[in-house]
Design a protein around this motif. Structure first.
Motif, short mmCIF file in Angstrom:
data_model
loop_
_atom_site.label_atom_id
_atom_site.label_comp_id
_atom_site.label_asym_id
_atom_site.label_seq_id
_atom_site.Cartn_x
_atom_site.Cartn_y
_atom_site.Cartn_z
N LYS A 43 0.62 -1.10 -0.12
CA LYS A 43 0.27 -0.13 0.11
C LYS A 43 1.09 1.20 0.34
CE LYS A 43 -3.54 -2.09 2.99
NZ LYS A 43 -4.47 -2.30 4.28
N GLY A 50 -7.32 -3.87 1.95
CA GLY A 50 -8.72 -3.01 2.51
C GLY A 50 -7.70 -3.11 4.26
N PRO A 51 -9.27 -3.03 5.25
CA PRO A 51 -9.10 -2.48 6.03
C PRO A 51 -8.29 -4.18 7.11
CG PRO A 51 -11.09 -3.18 6.17
CD PRO A 51 -10.82 -2.81 5.33
N ASN A 52 -6.95 -4.31 7.16
CA ASN A 52 -6.01 -5.94 7.27
C ASN A 52 -5.31 -5.61 8.24
OD1 ASN A 52 -6.96 -6.99 3.11
ND2 ASN A 52 -8.34 -6.78 5.68
N LEU A 53 -5.17 -4.96 9.24
CA LEU A 53 -4.27 -5.13 10.36
C LEU A 53 -3.60 -6.25 10.35
CD1 LEU A 53 -6.44 -1.49 12.40
CD2 LEU A 53 -4.15 -1.33 11.54
N LYS A 103 -4.70 6.16 2.18
CA LYS A 103 -4.60 6.35 3.41
C LYS A 103 -4.28 6.21 4.66
CE LYS A 103 -3.64 2.35 4.40
NZ LYS A 103 -3.27 1.37 5.86
N ASN A 104 -3.08 6.05 4.18
CA ASN A 104 -1.84 6.31 5.36
C ASN A 104 -1.28 7.80 5.76
OD1 ASN A 104 -1.24 3.24 5.99
ND2 ASN A 104 0.03 3.48 3.31
N ASP A 107 -11.19 1.50 5.49
CA ASP A 107 -9.42 0.65 6.00
C ASP A 107 -9.02 2.77 6.35
OD1 ASP A 107 -6.80 0.22 5.59
OD2 ASP A 107 -6.39 0.33 3.80
N THR A 144 -7.11 2.51 10.11
CA THR A 144 -6.25 2.71 10.67
C THR A 144 -5.83 4.24 11.01
OG1 THR A 144 -6.01 2.04 7.59
CG2 THR A 144 -3.95 3.08 8.65
N LEU A 191 -2.71 -0.32 16.52
CA LEU A 191 -1.81 -0.91 15.89
C LEU A 191 -0.95 -0.29 14.16
CD1 LEU A 191 -4.12 -3.96 16.35
CD2 LEU A 191 -2.41 -4.42 17.20
N SER A 192 -1.36 0.36 13.58
CA SER A 192 -1.32 1.58 12.33
C SER A 192 0.09 1.50 13.15
CB SER A 192 -2.11 2.32 11.73
OG SER A 192 -2.01 3.25 11.27
N ARG A 193 1.18 1.69 11.91
CA ARG A 193 2.20 2.15 12.39
C ARG A 193 2.08 3.52 12.10
NH1 ARG A 193 4.13 -2.88 9.21
NH2 ARG A 193 2.86 -2.20 7.98
N ASN A 194 1.30 3.66 10.71
CA ASN A 194 1.11 4.88 10.43
C ASN A 194 1.15 6.00 11.36
OD1 ASN A 194 2.16 5.49 7.95
ND2 ASN A 194 1.27 3.47 7.18
#
Ligand code: NDP
Ligand code: 13P
Length: 441
Positions: free
Chosen positions: A193, A221-224, A276-277, A329, A333, A338-341
């Motif tokens: 992504k 997709g929204p996939n952490l 989205k990031n 997503d 995110t 959990l999201s690194r961004n």
């Protein structure tokens, strides 16, 4: 409680609840032969062939032959995500041993696919084979015993049906060049992504540039990754022009814990995952100022407006941004540590330098590069992207976050959803009234 034990408890609980859903899901998703014969031919072609553009087309006409039998296999595959190995296994390679490549290859192995995870570091492969744990990226989660590990790229990709690429965007082109000599008809699916630095290429652009003959798709997709390892129900989107590839990916990865929806808007799906990031970084930063839910909701929806505006300018369908790869997503995110961004944004908001935040994270945060790419592209093309420009000013021009945020709030009048009412109307009409000293009645 050990992560393994916790994992298995969650799994037991989820399995109970999911048993009913499994059968329903399989029935819902597998339509009858009369209704949708191509579904069967899609599965047939994907299971038996390497899905090249030519190969799939050639098989399309023959595939009506065994539809009944194949439908049974498809049903049994979908309703037994952790069960028997299907008689015709899909052979899959996952390139990139970070958290997402590991999580997705594990999902495929659990579904009974012949799944191989390629990792560039030989020592990591040995450690994975010994412990079945990705100690660096997903510590505490034991991987399925059927998952294979490979360090030799040729061995990993040859004779596979689909190659999933899950390396960071900075390594995507190089990875495609490295596998090119070993391609004999495999399809490629990007899980990455991001956007390539300096070229603004999306991963689908890079595939088309480097491997023009290859059948490909993108999944987003929204996939952490951690939630997927915890068997939290999730969903994703496979976008491809090839119906056969879409069905193959759905059949390979679908389970009671993971649903795959389909799209043919490759650009839209990919842009959702990349853009989205940017806003996850903005949201992480906003959270460091303890903003309220109203503020978060405003940021999220204006982010969606920017994303779809940019998407349209790039040839995507704006409605795609209403789907899992867009608003789905964006929500996941922007809401999760959990999201690194999100974490990068949070660290920046707390005063850490960008370099220090990246170092502390120690994992991929695609948004850092994407902000730069999109900022430049939007400036060049005149696309209105105020949040992206503001974030760029904070991160790269050293401007104070609070001042930039206040300035954002003061910017001109806009319409809410510009696909409903074009923003020029509200903006220009109101601005004209104010300039002329005539308050709106
Ligand atoms: N994690 C997630 O929840 C999700 C991630 N994604 C996307 O997937 C992509 C990968 O992310 P993720 O798995 O999280 O990343 P991680 O930071 O967890 O891991 C990156 C992986 O890529 C490897 N790598 C880095 N450079 C190269 C290279 N030049 N050649 C081969 N391998 C390389 C790293 O190897 P090494 O350890 O040796 O450095 C590591 O295994 C990103 O674009 C991300 O946005 C998509 C959905 C969800
Ligand atoms: O894309 C993701 C979830 O869908 C992962 O987000 P991060 O890369 O910010 O961790």
């Amino acid at each position: 409680m050990s992560a393994d034990k916790k994992n298995s408890e969650i799994e037991d609980k989820n399995m109970d609840q999911a048993e009913a859903i499994t059968n329903k899901d399989a029935t819902d998703d597998v339509e009858s032969e009369e209704e949708k014969p191509l579904f069967n031919s899609g599965i047939l072609a994907s299971l038996f062939d390497k899905a090249t553009k030519v190969g799939v087309k050639a098989k399309r006409d023959q595939s009506a032959l065994n539809t009944e039998e194949i439908e049974k296999k498809a049903r049994s595959n979908m309703s037994n995500p952790e069960g028997v190995t299907p008689p015709h296994q899909l052979r899959l390679a996952f390139l990139g041993g970070g958290s997402f490549g590991t999580a997705m290859s594990n999902l495929a192995a659990r579904n009974g696919c012949d799944s191989t995870l390629w990792v560039r570091n030989k020592r990591t492969v040995k450690s994975l084979q010994r412990s079945r744990v990705n100690k660096k990226y997903l510590p505490g989660y034991t991987l399925d015993e059927r998952l294979k590990y490979e360090h030799d790229l040729k061995a990993a990709v040859q004779d596979k049906d689909i190659i999933f690429v899950a390396v960071p965007s900075s390594a995507f082109r190089e990875t495609l060049r490295n596998i090119r000599p070993y391609l004999t008809g495999q399809s490629i699916v990007s899980l990455t992504k991001g956007m390539e630095k300096d070229t603004f290429s999306l991963m689908s652009d890079i595939i088309e540039q480097e491997l023009p003959e290859v059948n490909f798709g993108v999944m987003s997709g929204p996939n952490l990754a951690v939630e997927i390892m915890q068997n939290m129900p999730s969903a994703s989107v496979i976008a491809s022009d090839s119906e056969f590839l879409r069905h193959a990916v759905q059949s390979a990865l679908h389970s009671v814990f993971f649903r795959i929806f389909a799209s043919d808007d490759i650009k839209g799906v990919e842009l959702g995952g990349a853009l989205k990031n940017i806003y996850a970084i903005a949201m992480g930063m906003a959270a460091s100022y303890n903003v309220g839910e109203n503020t978060k909701a405003m940021l999220l929806t204006r982010a969606l407006a920017e994303m779809s505006r940019f998407g349209v300018a790039s040839g995507a369908n704006p409605l795609t941004f209403l789907g899992l790869s867009g608003v789905g997503d964006l929500y996941a995110t922007c809401s999760s540590e959990l999201s690194r961004n999100y974490r990068i944004g949070n660290m920046l908001g707390k005063g850490m330098s960008l370099e220090a935040a990246i170092k502390k994270l120690g994992q991929t945060a695609e948004g850092v590069n994407t902000i730069q790419q999109v900022h430049e592209k939007a400036m060049k093309l005149g696309i209105y992207m105020p949040i992206t420009h503001a974030l760029h000013a904070v991160i790269y021009d050293d401007q104070a976050a609070l001042g930039v945020a206040l300035h954002l709030m003061e910017s001109g009048f806009r319409s809410d959803v510009e696909f409903v009412m074009p923003h020029e109307y509200s903006n220009e009409a109101l601005n004209a009234k104010i300039t002329a000293g005539m308050p709106d009645k």
